[in-house]
Each structure stands twice: as C-alpha cells, then as structure tokens.
Design an enzyme around this catalytic site. Structure first.
Site, short mmCIF file in Angstrom:
data_model
loop_
_atom_site.label_atom_id
_atom_site.label_comp_id
_atom_site.label_asym_id
_atom_site.label_seq_id
_atom_site.Cartn_x
_atom_site.Cartn_y
_atom_site.Cartn_z
N ARG A 188 -148.26 -92.45 -24.69
CA ARG A 188 -148.04 -93.40 -23.59
C ARG A 188 -147.23 -94.62 -24.04
O ARG A 188 -146.89 -95.47 -23.22
CB ARG A 188 -149.38 -93.87 -23.04
CG ARG A 188 -150.25 -92.75 -22.53
CD ARG A 188 -151.54 -93.32 -22.01
NE ARG A 188 -151.32 -94.10 -20.81
CZ ARG A 188 -151.31 -93.60 -19.59
NH1 ARG A 188 -151.52 -92.32 -19.40
NH2 ARG A 188 -151.11 -94.36 -18.56
N LYS A 219 -131.72 -84.16 -22.57
CA LYS A 219 -132.44 -83.79 -23.80
C LYS A 219 -131.69 -84.33 -25.02
O LYS A 219 -132.30 -84.90 -25.91
CB LYS A 219 -132.56 -82.26 -23.95
CG LYS A 219 -133.55 -81.54 -23.09
CD LYS A 219 -134.99 -81.81 -23.38
CE LYS A 219 -135.47 -83.02 -22.62
NZ LYS A 219 -136.02 -82.80 -21.32
N LYS A 222 -144.23 -90.87 -23.18
CA LYS A 222 -144.41 -89.61 -22.47
C LYS A 222 -144.76 -89.81 -21.01
O LYS A 222 -144.34 -89.06 -20.15
CB LYS A 222 -145.51 -88.81 -23.18
CG LYS A 222 -145.73 -87.43 -22.60
CD LYS A 222 -144.60 -86.50 -22.95
CE LYS A 222 -144.75 -85.13 -22.34
NZ LYS A 222 -143.44 -84.45 -22.24
N ASN A 269 -152.61 -102.43 -19.08
CA ASN A 269 -151.52 -101.50 -18.80
C ASN A 269 -150.99 -101.85 -17.42
O ASN A 269 -151.77 -101.94 -16.47
CB ASN A 269 -152.06 -100.06 -18.83
CG ASN A 269 -151.01 -99.04 -18.45
OD1 ASN A 269 -149.82 -99.33 -18.45
ND2 ASN A 269 -151.46 -97.84 -18.13
N GLY A 270 -149.68 -102.09 -17.30
CA GLY A 270 -149.12 -102.44 -16.00
C GLY A 270 -148.25 -103.68 -16.11
O GLY A 270 -147.85 -104.07 -17.21
N HIS A 302 -111.46 -85.44 -11.75
CA HIS A 302 -111.48 -86.68 -10.98
C HIS A 302 -111.81 -87.90 -11.84
O HIS A 302 -112.14 -88.96 -11.32
CB HIS A 302 -112.48 -86.57 -9.82
CG HIS A 302 -112.12 -85.47 -8.85
ND1 HIS A 302 -111.00 -85.53 -8.05
CD2 HIS A 302 -112.70 -84.27 -8.61
CE1 HIS A 302 -110.92 -84.43 -7.33
NE2 HIS A 302 -111.93 -83.64 -7.66
N GLU A 327 -129.79 -81.70 -17.34
CA GLU A 327 -131.01 -81.65 -18.15
C GLU A 327 -130.65 -81.50 -19.64
O GLU A 327 -131.28 -82.12 -20.50
CB GLU A 327 -131.90 -80.50 -17.66
CG GLU A 327 -133.13 -80.21 -18.49
CD GLU A 327 -134.11 -81.38 -18.62
OE1 GLU A 327 -133.99 -82.37 -17.88
OE2 GLU A 327 -134.97 -81.29 -19.50
N TRP A 367 -146.13 -99.95 -24.93
CA TRP A 367 -144.73 -99.69 -24.61
C TRP A 367 -144.23 -100.96 -23.94
O TRP A 367 -144.65 -101.28 -22.82
CB TRP A 367 -144.63 -98.49 -23.67
CG TRP A 367 -143.23 -98.07 -23.39
CD1 TRP A 367 -142.44 -97.25 -24.16
CD2 TRP A 367 -142.45 -98.41 -22.24
NE1 TRP A 367 -141.23 -97.08 -23.55
CE2 TRP A 367 -141.19 -97.78 -22.37
CE3 TRP A 367 -142.68 -99.19 -21.11
CZ2 TRP A 367 -140.18 -97.90 -21.43
CZ3 TRP A 367 -141.68 -99.32 -20.17
CH2 TRP A 367 -140.44 -98.67 -20.34
N GLU A 400 -131.94 -88.17 -25.29
CA GLU A 400 -133.30 -88.62 -25.58
C GLU A 400 -133.67 -88.52 -27.05
O GLU A 400 -134.25 -89.44 -27.60
CB GLU A 400 -134.31 -87.72 -24.84
CG GLU A 400 -134.74 -88.19 -23.49
CD GLU A 400 -135.86 -87.32 -22.94
OE1 GLU A 400 -135.67 -86.09 -22.84
OE2 GLU A 400 -136.92 -87.87 -22.61
N CYS A 450 -148.31 -97.68 -21.79
CA CYS A 450 -149.35 -98.17 -22.68
C CYS A 450 -150.63 -97.34 -22.54
O CYS A 450 -150.90 -96.77 -21.50
CB CYS A 450 -149.72 -99.62 -22.42
SG CYS A 450 -148.33 -100.74 -22.32
#
Ligand code: AGP
Length: 611
Positions: A27, A488, A606, A98-99, A507, A484, A73, A491, A2
């Site tokens: 955010r 990507k 982000k 925020n939190g 396996h 990675e 968020w 996401e 947030c």
C-alpha cells in the site's frame, strides 16, 4: 493509500505490528513507523525512511501492549523521517492516518495560535494536535477523537493511542478502508485483513462514519454522533500460501507464470458445454442482463486498459459501451441512457477514485452496478449489486499482470452473456458462442505457448535496457494492449514509453522516430494487420528499429531494422489475452537488466486509496 496496523493485547505487540506492516507494504513503502505505549506509560516512537525492514532494524528493545503502526505513500510532505507516521502531539497522543485532510491549512493556523509546534509537512499532524487539544479540554481519548473527526474534511482511516489511556485503541473511518480484527484476548485494526493473517481470521468492516473503541477484551463501534452500531463479524479466507515466492526471483515473474492457472480458475464454473453462464455474475444477473441495453465501465490504470479492450468486444456484439477513467468520471456531468448498466473493474477493489465513481453512479439512474474484482473482501465488492470475481489469486507485484488477463477473460464472458440478449431470448447459445467458449477453454494452453517465448524475449530485452524512450503500436483491440504494454514498461523499468494507435503515428509521433527510439508493435493476424504493416513501413522508412510480436502465419519477417517474434496463431477474440504475455515478459526482463525494484517500483503503491 498507506497501510495501518494497530493492536491492543496483554502481550508485547511490537512484532505483530512490524509483521503487519510488512504485509501492507504493497500500500506504500516510502517510510514506516510505529508507536507503542511502553511499560512506563510513555509513548515509544520509532520511524524511518524506506522499507519496513529498515524500521525493524531500529525497533530493538521496544515493548508495549498497545500500539499503532504505518507504512506510507507520501501525499503531503516528501518521504522523510519527520513526515513518517505515527505523528505525535506533545508525546501524549500518537496517530496513524490513511487519506487526505483537505482543511489541514485552516486547522494548522488555529493550532499554531494555540501554541502547538509542527514538526512535519503532513496534513496528518493537525489530527493529532486536535485530539490532544480536546483531551487537554477534559475529554477522554474516544470523545476527543469523535470531536476531532467532526472537524475534519477529507478522507481518513485513523488509528489513535494515548499514554493517558494505555488500554484503549480508537479507530475512525471516513473514505479510507479500515477494519477491526478479533483475536483471543486481543484485538487489532488494519487497512486490510492481509496484515492480520497470523493473528486473526475474524473481522468487522468499519463503514464510513464509524468510530471504534477497542480494548484487548472489547470492541464497541459507534457512529460519529455517538450512537452504537452493529457490524457483522466476518471470517477471512486469506492465508499465507499465496505470498510464497515459489522459487521465482520476483512476484511479478511468478504472477506472469501463474496466468495459466489463474485463467483456468477464472473460467471454472462459468462455462456450460457451449455457453457462458449468467448465474456466476449473481443471483439476479439474468434479469439485469435482460434489461441491459448499454454499458458504462469505469476503472483506473491497468483495469481501465482492460475495459478499453472489452469495448471492442461489446460493440462488435452490438452492445454500446462507454469506458472512462474514474478520476475523470467523478468530476463531470453525465447523461445516462435508459437501460445502462454501470460496471467497475478493479484488481484491489479499494481504488478510491473507482469507489467514488461508483457511489456517484448510484445516484444517476443506471439500472444496476456490476463489479469485476479480484479481492472478495473489498470495499468495491461490498458496494456493488453484482460482482464477478477474477480468480487471479493474490497479486503482490505492483505491476498488474495476472489480474489484467483474468479481467479480460471475465469481460469477454460478460460480453458473450449480453450478446445472447441481442440475438433473441437471451437464454440459448448459438454456434458462434459455442466457438468462443471452445477458444476460452483452450486459453490456458495458449498462454503456456506464449510463455515459451521467454528466452527470445530475454534476448530482445537487451535492445531496450539502455534506451530512454519507447513507442508501442497496435490497432483495434490491440491498441489498448499496446497501451498496457507501455504502462508495464514505464512502471517497472522507468523507461519512458508511450502507446499509439498505429494509424495515428503519421499525425505527430512519427517525428520522434530515430534509431534510439525502439518501436514495439503488436501484430496478430486480424483484419487490421495489412494496415498495421503499412504503419510499420512508415517507421522503417525513417530509420526506426522495430520489435514486432506477430502471428506465426503472417509474412512479417526479421531484417536489419526489424526483429519479429512469432506468436502461435490464435483466435481473434482471445488474441488480446495472448499478446499481453510477451509484453509483460519484455517489461520484466528490461527491468531486470536495469536492476530496478521490480515488485515495488519507485513512487508507486499496489492499492491507490487516495485521490
Ligand atoms: C497497474 O500495473 C497499476 N499498478 C495500476 O495502474 C492499477 O491498475 C490501478 O491503480 C488500478 O488499480 P485497481 O485495479 O486495484 O483498481
């Protein structure tokens, strides 16, 4: 996570609040809202689901000289107008938060008995009712907030205004970033300085346990017991230049293409003629590196993937290196060997799990703490003994690209500095170091070569856009590069993507292979390439479709089940940086075909400043 903005001035602050929110959307962006104390001394509250632009469209006619605003968020309560901030209590007080408040259930029960009516499912609403309650008992706004924070368990950055004190903005911080911006006859609060670029360059960082009473002409900061505290006035170097899209359709694409410049700047001033310099890591870096026998690296997400690549370098150079996800590290016991340096990696420098891991590490007997970070004015930087910046420039796309490759380059430089200690006096470079330094210098050109693959990757991306699942394979240091690549793709395209060390395929995951499961492989010309080829045969033999990024000198060729894209030959140490580029481009172009919100993918943010 947030974003919070607040302002108190002798002019209408609505436009400043909305502009600040737009700058903080990275955010969180599932809903937004603002509250100002209007000319009639009543709170004017506007909230909406979705982006700040949709909030802006319902803010016509609103005006006030003090207010707080928030982009959300969701943690507690789904994204919905009634869960968006600010939250108000009886139209007397408005709070942005925020939190996470951990004891919200207990507080809620007490408040219901006191007659408060809840209109949201958020943990935040208990804060505003509690402040309102203490004001009803006779406290002024500042003291009501101070009493309230003493009753909260959890993490918070708070901005509070009340219709009863229309010139006073109160802010409190414990565990979530918050700073005070100084203007000319006006003052502000924000989660970070990017929100305030047009209105303030001077700022004070609130520390955990700080509570601030802010008017248009004064700023007083106290600890939670009410004693005044001094916080240094800093000058922000942020500017708007970096937020220009520069002709690109998305920030992610711009940032992928900026990697040539970003890596050039990350290398600048860090290399001698044939060596990597110690000093850029900090004044006392030499002494600390001399004492370093082992490394423990903590990070999250993409930054964690960078650490996993670096472990191959460190251990190849004889330095024991352990890598762990921050959210796991913080909740277990640790054995710390003598001479272990604790390192964190973070693009934002604000990731709460990484911050908390660092705070915990400081109590565990590591020799020092080092932070690899992209944001100079961040919490992690302030809390670490040594810092080295990745000069990637501001990264706006939620999917991290240039931050990752600059982290890799920085980690390789760190590995080289520590390697020298293994060789002898730690001061003089050998031939191998000189060779790697030359390779580092050639990186920008090699990145350009990799970016030239874009047209072929656009063609390749068409094979992925209608798929639901993808496998990524790699071996050695390219296994985390495959991880990675998968991160990507999931996401930004929302295609389920998993990465495996190629030798692990047999396996279990081999059972998934069919023609609807594209398999992406990273195949540089290293000592593991032959092993990888056997793993690719296992896929081919089961009817799988392969998309291989292979060294141009390898004998891997395209056929009816395999599409090979040739990457210019590259030195083994820097190959992970280069092989990242085509994977970033692939994700981008698949997402483009799917029409997703590339820079702000659903459900993400982000900067992750919650647990
Ligand atoms: C990467 O694309 C991410 N969006 C995410 O995994 C990110 O790397 C992670 O949240 C850690 O962030 P940091 O580097 O700012 O600490």
């Amino acid at each position: 996570m947030c974003g919070i903005v607040g302002a108190v001035a002798s002019r209408d602050v609505t436009a400043t609040l909305i502009d600040g929110l737009k700058r903080l959307e990275y955010r969180g962006y599932d809903s937004a809202g603002l509250a100002v104390v209007a000319e009639n001394n009543e709170l004017d509250l506007r909230r909406s689901v979705g982006r700040v632009a949709s909030l802006e469209s319902i803010c016509g006619g609103i005006s006030g000289q003090i207010g707080v605003a928030h982009t959300r968020w969701a943690t507690h309560g789904r994204p919905a107008e009634h869960n968006a901030h600010p939250h108000t209590s009886s139209s007397q007080v408005a709070v942005v938060h925020n939190g996470i408040i951990e004891n919200h259930n207990e507080l809620r029960l007490v408040q219901k008995e006191r007659g408060f009516v809840f209109s949201s499912e958020t943990d935040t609403e208990v804060i505003v009712h509690q402040i309102d309650w203490h004001m009803q008992q006779g406290q002024d706004l500042f003291n009501a907030v101070r009493t309230t924070v003493s009753e909260l368990h959890g993490a918070y950055g708070l901005g509070v205004v009340s219709k009863h004190e229309p010139g006073v903005l109160v802010a409190a911080r414990s565990g979530s970033p918050l700073l005070v911006g100084l203007g000319d006859g006006e003052n502000f609060i924000a989660s970070d300085m990017s929100a305030l670029i047009p209105v303030s360059q001077k700022y004070m960082v609130m520390e955990d346990g700080d509570i601030a009473k802010i008017t248009s002409t004064s700023i007083e900061i106290f600890d939670f017991q009410g004693s005044p505290v001094e916080r240094a006035v800093l000058i922000s170097t942020l500017s708007d230049e970096e937020t220009d899209l520069g002709g690109f359709a998305h920030y992610m694409k711009k940032e992928i293409h900026e990697q040539t410049r970003a890596i050039t700047e990350t290398l600048e001033g860090r290399l001698g003629a044939d060596s990597v310099l110690d000093l850029p890591f900090g004044e006392n870096a030499r002494e600390i590196f001399d004492k370093t026998k082992e490394l423990k690296i903590i990070a999250c997400g993409t930054s964690y993937n960078a650490a996993c690549v670096a472990r191959y370098w460190f251990e190849e150079f004889g330095i024991k290196c352990d890598v762990e996800i921050a959210s796991e590290y913080r909740y277990r016991k640790h054995v710390v060997n003598e001479g272990t340096l604790f390192a964190t990696i973070s693009q934002s420098g604000e990731t709460l799990d990484t911050m908390a891991a660092l705070e915990m590490a400081k109590t565990l007997g590591y020799i020092n703490t080092l932070c690899i970070c992209n944001v100079p004015e961040s919490s992690l930087v302030r809390a670490s003994d040594l810092t080295i910046f990745t000069h990637a420039g501001r990264e706006i796309g939620v999917a991290s690209t240039k931050a990752f490759t600059t982290q890799l380059v920085t980690l390789l430089m760190l590995a080289i500095c520590l390697r020298r200690r293994r060789l002898g006096d730690g001061r003089s470079a050998d031939v191998m170091e000189a060779e790697i330094v030359q390779e580092l210098r050639s990186l920008p050109q090699q990145i350009e070569n990799a970016l030239d693959l874009e047209d072929d990757i656009i063609a390749m991306s068409k094979h992925f856009a209608d798929k639901n699942h993808t496998l990524f394979l790699g071996r050695g240091a390219h296994y985390p590069i495959a991880v990675e690549g998968a991160l990507k793709l999931k996401e930004i395209s929302y295609i389920h993507a998993e990465a495996y060390a190629a030798g692990e395929l047999k396996h279990g995951p081999l059972a998934l292979i069919d023609e609807d499961m594209p398999v992406v492989a990273v195949a540089p010309n290293d000592e593991l390439q032959e092993k990888l080829k056997s793993n690719l045969e296992e896929v081919r033999a089961r009817g799988g479709k392969l998309y291989v990024f292979a060294d141009a000198n390898s004998d891997l060729e395209s056929d009816e089940s395999t599409l090979v894209l040739k990457v210019a030959p590259v030195n083994n140490y820097i190959a992970p940086v280069i092989y990242t580029i085509p994977l970033q481009l692939l994700s981008y172009h698949v997402a483009l075909l799917k029409g997703t919100d590339i820079d702000k993918p659903r459900n993400l943010a982000k900067s992750v400043t919650v647990e």
